[in-house]
Enzyme design. Structure first.
Site, PDB file in Angstrom:
ATOM      1  N   GLY A  11       0.815  -1.214   0.000  1.00  0.00           N
ATOM      2  CA  GLY A  11       0.000   0.000   0.000  1.00  0.00           C
ATOM      3  C   GLY A  11       0.849   1.265   0.000  1.00  0.00           C
ATOM      4  O   GLY A  11       2.085   1.227  -0.071  1.00  0.00           O
ATOM      5  N   ILE A  13       1.502   3.824   2.289  1.00  0.00           N
ATOM      6  CA  ILE A  13       2.478   4.125   3.346  1.00  0.00           C
ATOM      7  C   ILE A  13       3.449   2.956   3.521  1.00  0.00           C
ATOM      8  O   ILE A  13       4.658   3.158   3.738  1.00  0.00           O
ATOM      9  CB  ILE A  13       1.752   4.470   4.672  1.00  0.00           C
ATOM     10  CG1 ILE A  13       0.795   5.653   4.438  1.00  0.00           C
ATOM     11  CG2 ILE A  13       2.753   4.811   5.769  1.00  0.00           C
ATOM     12  CD1 ILE A  13      -0.173   5.933   5.565  1.00  0.00           C
ATOM     13  N   ASP A  32       0.262  -8.919   1.788  1.00  0.00           N
ATOM     14  CA  ASP A  32      -0.819  -8.026   1.366  1.00  0.00           C
ATOM     15  C   ASP A  32      -1.788  -8.839   0.504  1.00  0.00           C
ATOM     16  O   ASP A  32      -1.364  -9.677  -0.290  1.00  0.00           O
ATOM     17  CB  ASP A  32      -0.250  -6.861   0.544  1.00  0.00           C
ATOM     18  CG  ASP A  32      -1.170  -5.651   0.532  1.00  0.00           C
ATOM     19  OD1 ASP A  32      -0.716  -4.563   0.946  1.00  0.00           O
ATOM     20  OD2 ASP A  32      -2.350  -5.784   0.109  1.00  0.00           O
ATOM     21  N   ASP A  59      -4.402 -13.021   2.647  1.00  0.00           N
ATOM     22  CA  ASP A  59      -5.101 -12.269   3.684  1.00  0.00           C
ATOM     23  C   ASP A  59      -4.436 -12.477   5.043  1.00  0.00           C
ATOM     24  O   ASP A  59      -4.048 -13.595   5.388  1.00  0.00           O
ATOM     25  CB  ASP A  59      -6.568 -12.723   3.734  1.00  0.00           C
ATOM     26  CG  ASP A  59      -7.433 -11.698   4.414  1.00  0.00           C
ATOM     27  OD1 ASP A  59      -7.319 -11.526   5.639  1.00  0.00           O
ATOM     28  OD2 ASP A  59      -8.211 -11.034   3.699  1.00  0.00           O
ATOM     29  N   SER A 125      -4.372   6.457  13.907  1.00  0.00           N
ATOM     30  CA  SER A 125      -4.762   7.673  13.184  1.00  0.00           C
ATOM     31  C   SER A 125      -5.181   8.765  14.150  1.00  0.00           C
ATOM     32  O   SER A 125      -5.703   8.485  15.241  1.00  0.00           O
ATOM     33  CB  SER A 125      -5.939   7.309  12.278  1.00  0.00           C
ATOM     34  OG  SER A 125      -6.553   8.468  11.802  1.00  0.00           O
ATOM     35  N   THR A 127      -7.653  10.298  13.878  1.00  0.00           N
ATOM     36  CA  THR A 127      -9.108  10.213  13.976  1.00  0.00           C
ATOM     37  C   THR A 127      -9.579   9.569  15.290  1.00  0.00           C
ATOM     38  O   THR A 127     -10.761   9.647  15.627  1.00  0.00           O
ATOM     39  CB  THR A 127      -9.687   9.492  12.726  1.00  0.00           C
ATOM     40  OG1 THR A 127     -11.051   9.327  12.884  1.00  0.00           O
ATOM     41  CG2 THR A 127      -9.114   8.142  12.527  1.00  0.00           C
ATOM     42  N   TYR A 150     -14.612   3.385  10.514  1.00  0.00           N
ATOM     43  CA  TYR A 150     -13.162   3.334  10.313  1.00  0.00           C
ATOM     44  C   TYR A 150     -12.436   3.866  11.559  1.00  0.00           C
ATOM     45  O   TYR A 150     -11.523   3.225  12.085  1.00  0.00           O
ATOM     46  CB  TYR A 150     -12.763   4.155   9.070  1.00  0.00           C
ATOM     47  CG  TYR A 150     -11.286   4.423   9.005  1.00  0.00           C
ATOM     48  CD1 TYR A 150     -10.394   3.399   8.683  1.00  0.00           C
ATOM     49  CD2 TYR A 150     -10.762   5.687   9.291  1.00  0.00           C
ATOM     50  CE1 TYR A 150      -9.024   3.634   8.651  1.00  0.00           C
ATOM     51  CE2 TYR A 150      -9.400   5.928   9.257  1.00  0.00           C
ATOM     52  CZ  TYR A 150      -8.534   4.901   8.934  1.00  0.00           C
ATOM     53  OH  TYR A 150      -7.180   5.132   8.924  1.00  0.00           O
ATOM     54  N   LYS A 154      -9.941   1.892  14.512  1.00  0.00           N
ATOM     55  CA  LYS A 154      -8.605   2.268  15.010  1.00  0.00           C
ATOM     56  C   LYS A 154      -8.630   2.396  16.541  1.00  0.00           C
ATOM     57  O   LYS A 154      -7.723   1.947  17.238  1.00  0.00           O
ATOM     58  CB  LYS A 154      -8.153   3.603  14.394  1.00  0.00           C
ATOM     59  CG  LYS A 154      -7.910   3.549  12.899  1.00  0.00           C
ATOM     60  CD  LYS A 154      -6.716   2.677  12.558  1.00  0.00           C
ATOM     61  CE  LYS A 154      -6.493   2.539  11.081  1.00  0.00           C
ATOM     62  NZ  LYS A 154      -5.550   1.502  10.703  1.00  0.00           N
TER      63      LYS A 154
END
Ligand code: NAD
Ligand code: UDP
Length: 337
Positions: A11, A13, A32, A59, A125, A127, A150, A154
């Site tokens: 991905g 990052i 991944d 997975d 995150s 968030t 989401y 986290k």
């Protein structure tokens, strides 16, 4: 030399972190399932760094595959990037988000403990912070009241990791709370190129800049901020990648820790400032118009970056102009493929 397993390593990052780890003399192994990325990114990193990276396509919830990875590679730490990350999608696919993000973490930690792998860096995150906090986010502030599944995933994973560190003292973990990662490796061979119309600001700007979209909508210009547009803490993805190397180094030297650490620049930049910086860095005009506020957006938040500096010795080095130049360079290259 140490070897780090990157979950979700193909991905955005993860692939940049693979470069930073290799630059610092470490080896990487990747797992991944390619649900939001392509094998090409890790092949590009191999070429760029002249390195071989074992890539396991599968997975993270596949216990047998994890057993095999730990058996076939001597792993010193895991950096756990794998997860679904689209804020708005998570609102209408909560089961997929919780199932994927939580189950994969549970299986990963169980397999790590079973195989004697005790160092974990987790992609958390900003968030997770309660939106009601002051705009400058400090690690000790209240978390929760997340605005989407989401964010809650986290929040929950952080709690799972804290509980596991408490129950299994051999486990050490650092939860990195990312602010807004943008930009790309200066080579332009890896970067962020979401499918469909981007939700996030920088990928949207990138696509306007190459003519794929005709203009940027700036969501709200009547916020109580310096110029009326929202303020965020943007961090160059290569700086963010370096933070993972620092976190890994910290874990090599410190047993039994369990830490939350903000990773941002410590400075707020408005949407308008980012647009202007992009125009300046790339000597171009970006067509934009003001549009209504986007539901759920906070006017301002940015990182307090003290803990990252004090514990990890981490500071950002790349400027907003660097972010804009590298983002555009990547998008131009991606466009040609
Ligand atoms: P990304 O989607 O590019 O990378 C995540 C990778 O995980 C993808 O390659 C995907 O294929 C893989 N993946 C997902 N579920 C998997 C599973 N069950 N098994 C194996 N692989 C799986 O996202 P990114 O931007 O590189 O983000 C990496 C991490 O950082 C994510 O956990 C994300 O939530 C977190 N994060 C990202 C941002 C951001 O703005 N990009 C901000 C804060 C936190
Ligand atoms: N934004 C915008 N136009 C877009 C996408 C985003 O004006 O097409 C604004 C958005 O309202 C927010 C800022 O840019 O104020 C950063 O948005 P992003 O989604 O990138 O990050 P987040 O809001 O999740 O921190």
């Amino acid at each position: 030399m140490s070897r780090v397993l990157l979950t979700g390593g193909t991905g955005y990052i993860g692939s940049h972190t693979a470069v930073s780890l290799l630059e610092n003399g470490h080896d990487v192994v990747v797992i991944d399932n390619l649900v939001n990325s392509r094998e090409d990114s890790i092949r590009a990193v191999e070429k760029l760094m002249n390195a071989k990276i074992p890539l396991y396509i599968g997975d993270l919830r596949d216990e047998e595959l994890l057993e095999r990875i730990f058996r076939e590679n001597e792993i010193d730490a895991v950096i756990h990037f794998a997860g679904l990350k689209a804020v708005s999608e998570s609102v209408y696919k909560p089961l997929e988000y919780y199932q994927n993000n939580l189950d994969s973490t549970l299986v990963l930690i169980r397999e790590m403990l079973k195989n004697g792998v005790t160092r974990l860096v987790f992609s958390s995150s900003a968030t997770v912070y309660d939106p009601a906090n002051d705009p400058e986010r400090v690690e000790g502030m209240p978390t929760g009241n997340c605005t989407c599944p989401y964010g809650w995933s986290k929040f929950m994973i952080e709690q799972i990791i804290r509980d596991c560190c408490h129950a299994y003292p051999q486990l050490s973990a650092i939860m990195l709370r990312y602010f807004n990662p943008v930009g790309a490796h200066p080579s332009g061979v890896i970067g962020e190129n979401p499918q469909g119309i981007p939700n996030n600001l920088m990928p949207y700007i990138q696509q306007v800049a190459v003519g794929k979209l005709d203009h940027l909508n700036i969501f709200g210009n009547d916020y109580e901020t310096k110029d009326g547009t929202c303020v965020r803490d943007y961090i160059h993805v290569c700086d963010l990648a370096d933070a993972h190397v620092k976190a890994f180094d910290y874990l090599l030297k410190n047993d039994s820790c369990c830490l939350e650490i903000n990773i941002g620049s410590g400075h707020g930049v408005s949407v308008m400032e980012l647009v202007t910086a992009f125009e300046k860095a790339n000597d171009m005009k970006l067509p934009y118009q003001f549009a209504p506020r986007r539901a759920g957006d906070l006017p301002i938040f940015f990182a307090n970056a003290d803990r990252a500096r004090e514990l990890l010795g981490f500071e950002t080095h790349r400027s907003v102009e660097d972010m804009c130049r590298d983002a555009f360079n990547y998008q131009q290259k991606a466009q040609k493929q």
